[in-house]
Design a protein around this motif. Structure first.
Motif, mmCIF file in Angstrom:
data_model
loop_
_atom_site.group_PDB
_atom_site.id
_atom_site.type_symbol
_atom_site.label_atom_id
_atom_site.label_comp_id
_atom_site.label_asym_id
_atom_site.label_seq_id
_atom_site.Cartn_x
_atom_site.Cartn_y
_atom_site.Cartn_z
ATOM 1 N N PHE A 161 0.841 -1.197 0.000
ATOM 2 C CA PHE A 161 0.000 0.000 0.000
ATOM 3 C C PHE A 161 0.876 1.247 0.000
ATOM 4 C CE2 PHE A 161 -2.126 3.216 2.740
ATOM 5 C CZ PHE A 161 -3.081 3.629 1.824
ATOM 6 N N ARG A 162 1.895 1.276 0.862
ATOM 7 C CA ARG A 162 2.799 2.430 0.884
ATOM 8 C C ARG A 162 3.574 2.530 -0.423
ATOM 9 N NH1 ARG A 162 3.082 0.157 5.778
ATOM 10 N NH2 ARG A 162 5.174 -0.715 5.534
ATOM 11 N N ALA A 163 3.951 1.387 -0.994
ATOM 12 C CA ALA A 163 4.640 1.389 -2.283
ATOM 13 C C ALA A 163 3.736 1.946 -3.378
ATOM 14 C CB ALA A 163 5.098 -0.027 -2.638
ATOM 15 N N ALA A 164 2.463 1.556 -3.362
ATOM 16 C CA ALA A 164 1.514 2.088 -4.346
ATOM 17 C C ALA A 164 1.369 3.594 -4.178
ATOM 18 C CB ALA A 164 0.157 1.395 -4.199
ATOM 19 N N TYR A 165 1.298 4.046 -2.950
ATOM 20 C CA TYR A 165 1.164 5.479 -2.665
ATOM 21 C C TYR A 165 2.393 6.224 -3.193
ATOM 22 C CZ TYR A 165 -0.524 9.370 0.371
ATOM 23 O OH TYR A 165 -1.006 10.544 0.881
ATOM 24 N N ALA A 166 3.593 5.736 -2.852
ATOM 25 C CA ALA A 166 4.829 6.400 -3.282
ATOM 26 C C ALA A 166 4.952 6.417 -4.799
ATOM 27 C CB ALA A 166 6.042 5.705 -2.652
ATOM 28 N N SER A 167 4.668 5.285 -5.444
ATOM 29 C CA SER A 167 4.820 5.243 -6.897
ATOM 30 C C SER A 167 3.761 6.090 -7.592
ATOM 31 C CB SER A 167 4.796 3.803 -7.412
ATOM 32 O OG SER A 167 3.542 3.197 -7.221
ATOM 33 N N CYS A 168 2.568 6.165 -7.027
ATOM 34 C CA CYS A 168 1.515 6.996 -7.617
ATOM 35 C C CYS A 168 1.906 8.476 -7.547
ATOM 36 C CB CYS A 168 0.197 6.742 -6.886
ATOM 37 S SG CYS A 168 -1.231 7.582 -7.629
ATOM 38 N N VAL A 169 2.367 8.915 -6.383
ATOM 39 C CA VAL A 169 2.779 10.317 -6.237
ATOM 40 C C VAL A 169 3.931 10.622 -7.188
ATOM 41 C CG1 VAL A 169 3.830 12.000 -4.659
ATOM 42 C CG2 VAL A 169 1.932 10.571 -3.870
ATOM 43 N N ALA A 170 4.930 9.739 -7.253
ATOM 44 C CA ALA A 170 6.065 9.960 -8.155
ATOM 45 C C ALA A 170 5.602 10.029 -9.607
ATOM 46 C CB ALA A 170 7.106 8.851 -7.976
ATOM 47 N N THR A 171 4.676 9.164 -9.977
ATOM 48 C CA THR A 171 4.150 9.154 -11.347
ATOM 49 C C THR A 171 3.461 10.471 -11.681
ATOM 50 O OG1 THR A 171 3.851 6.753 -11.326
ATOM 51 C CG2 THR A 171 2.535 7.994 -12.914
ATOM 52 N N TRP A 200 0.516 19.462 -7.134
ATOM 53 C CA TRP A 200 -0.352 18.979 -8.218
ATOM 54 C C TRP A 200 -0.376 17.451 -8.215
ATOM 55 C CZ3 TRP A 200 -0.545 15.954 -12.516
ATOM 56 C CH2 TRP A 200 -1.582 16.208 -13.435
ATOM 57 N N GLY A 201 0.803 16.838 -8.056
ATOM 58 C CA GLY A 201 0.890 15.385 -8.030
ATOM 59 C C GLY A 201 0.060 14.776 -6.916
ATOM 60 N N LEU A 202 0.143 15.359 -5.723
ATOM 61 C CA LEU A 202 -0.660 14.854 -4.606
ATOM 62 C C LEU A 202 -2.154 15.034 -4.864
ATOM 63 C CD1 LEU A 202 1.372 15.949 -1.465
ATOM 64 C CD2 LEU A 202 0.835 13.625 -2.161
ATOM 65 N N ASP A 237 -5.766 10.406 -2.906
ATOM 66 C CA ASP A 237 -7.184 10.738 -2.759
ATOM 67 C C ASP A 237 -7.899 9.689 -1.909
ATOM 68 O OD1 ASP A 237 -9.627 12.312 -3.504
ATOM 69 O OD2 ASP A 237 -10.150 10.389 -4.437
ATOM 70 N N ALA A 238 -7.617 8.419 -2.138
ATOM 71 C CA ALA A 238 -8.264 7.346 -1.375
ATOM 72 C C ALA A 238 -7.854 7.383 0.098
ATOM 73 C CB ALA A 238 -7.937 5.985 -1.983
ATOM 74 N N VAL A 239 -6.627 7.827 0.381
ATOM 75 C CA VAL A 239 -6.163 7.946 1.757
ATOM 76 C C VAL A 239 -6.881 9.098 2.459
ATOM 77 C CG1 VAL A 239 -4.165 8.615 3.174
ATOM 78 C CG2 VAL A 239 -3.905 6.908 1.370
ATOM 79 N N ARG A 240 -7.059 10.200 1.778
ATOM 80 C CA ARG A 240 -7.582 11.414 2.411
ATOM 81 C C ARG A 240 -9.106 11.515 2.435
ATOM 82 N NH1 ARG A 240 -3.361 15.402 2.798
ATOM 83 N NH2 ARG A 240 -1.515 14.700 1.693
ATOM 84 N N PRO A 267 -16.928 5.108 -0.167
ATOM 85 C CA PRO A 267 -17.817 3.998 0.191
ATOM 86 C C PRO A 267 -17.228 2.665 -0.269
ATOM 87 C CG PRO A 267 -18.833 5.448 -1.466
ATOM 88 C CD PRO A 267 -17.491 6.009 -1.155
ATOM 89 N N VAL A 268 -17.405 1.661 0.562
ATOM 90 C CA VAL A 268 -16.948 0.313 0.259
ATOM 91 C C VAL A 268 -18.173 -0.597 0.316
ATOM 92 C CG1 VAL A 268 -15.508 -1.633 0.969
ATOM 93 C CG2 VAL A 268 -14.656 0.726 1.185
ATOM 94 N N GLU A 269 -18.419 -1.276 -0.770
ATOM 95 C CA GLU A 269 -19.532 -2.224 -0.858
ATOM 96 C C GLU A 269 -18.973 -3.626 -0.649
ATOM 97 O OE1 GLU A 269 -22.281 -3.914 -4.440
ATOM 98 O OE2 GLU A 269 -21.863 -1.765 -4.441
ATOM 99 N N LEU A 270 -19.570 -4.389 0.243
ATOM 100 C CA LEU A 270 -19.114 -5.743 0.518
ATOM 101 C C LEU A 270 -20.108 -6.758 -0.035
ATOM 102 C CD1 LEU A 270 -17.260 -7.810 1.970
ATOM 103 C CD2 LEU A 270 -18.685 -7.467 4.009
ATOM 104 N N GLU A 271 -19.591 -7.713 -0.801
ATOM 105 C CA GLU A 271 -20.390 -8.839 -1.278
ATOM 106 C C GLU A 271 -19.735 -10.107 -0.746
ATOM 107 O OE1 GLU A 271 -21.070 -9.271 -5.468
ATOM 108 O OE2 GLU A 271 -21.322 -7.114 -5.746
#
Length: 169
Positions: free
Chosen positions: A72-82, A145-147, A154-157, A161-165
């Motif tokens: 999750f932290r890796a996804a966050y870091a790579s998304c911001v860098a991207t 701008w990247g953030l 955005d998902a962190v901040r 809604p989360v739908e559970l099936e």
């Protein structure tokens, strides 16, 4: 892809989606997690994308792969860098030495169910961005701008809604 090609692709995507806003929204592809052995999990996605997670031995895992929290932290870091790199390309800035660190503070009592009042997820997160020389004047704009445009940030901040099936096999 180089800076010019990234900027060109962004312009083309914006132009197309501005003309076809009905095509901008969609359901993202699923990530499907399957238990391989103990707490070792294989996650697959479209086009053969695969990632494996495992937990540390202290909670019964094998420690053979990164934990879901680290990914999750890796996804966050790579998304911001991207997104910072996309903004730099759009502004014609050649980035050198961009690095993004994401860490968090957690309390294991939450994930282990020891104290129900303690959240299972991180209590706080920190994003640290380092940029190479020659871009400090533009760095704050690119980083902010990247953030603002990073889906993971955005998902962190934002509460989403989360739908559970629950289905039977």
């Amino acid at each position: 892809m180089g800076t010019a090609e990234i900027a060109e692709a962004m312009t083309a995507a914006r132009t197309y989606l501005a003309a076809h806003p009905d095509e901008a929204g969609y359901r993202d592809s699923a990530a499907t997690a399957v238990v391989e052995d103990g707490l070792r999990i294989r996650v697959t996605g479209p086009d053969g994308a695969t990632v494996v997670t495992d937990m540390v031995t202290g909670v019964g895992g094998g420690g053979s792969a990164p934990s879901p929290g680290w990914l999750f932290r890796a996804a966050y870091a790579s998304c911001v860098a991207t997104l910072i790199a996309m903004r730099a390309a759009e502004q014609g800035i050649e980035l050198t030495g961009l690095e993004v660190d994401v860490d968090s503070e957690s309390d294991d009592r939450g994930i282990l169910g020891i104290a129900e009042e303690v959240p299972a997820g991180p209590a706080s997160m920190r994003v640290t961005v380092r940029v190479g020389p020659g871009v400090m004047e533009a760095a704050r704009d690119m980083v902010e701008w990247g953030l603002r445009h990073c889906p993971v940030d955005d998902a962190v901040r934002r509460a989403i809604p989360v739908e559970l099936e629950i289905r039977t096999a």
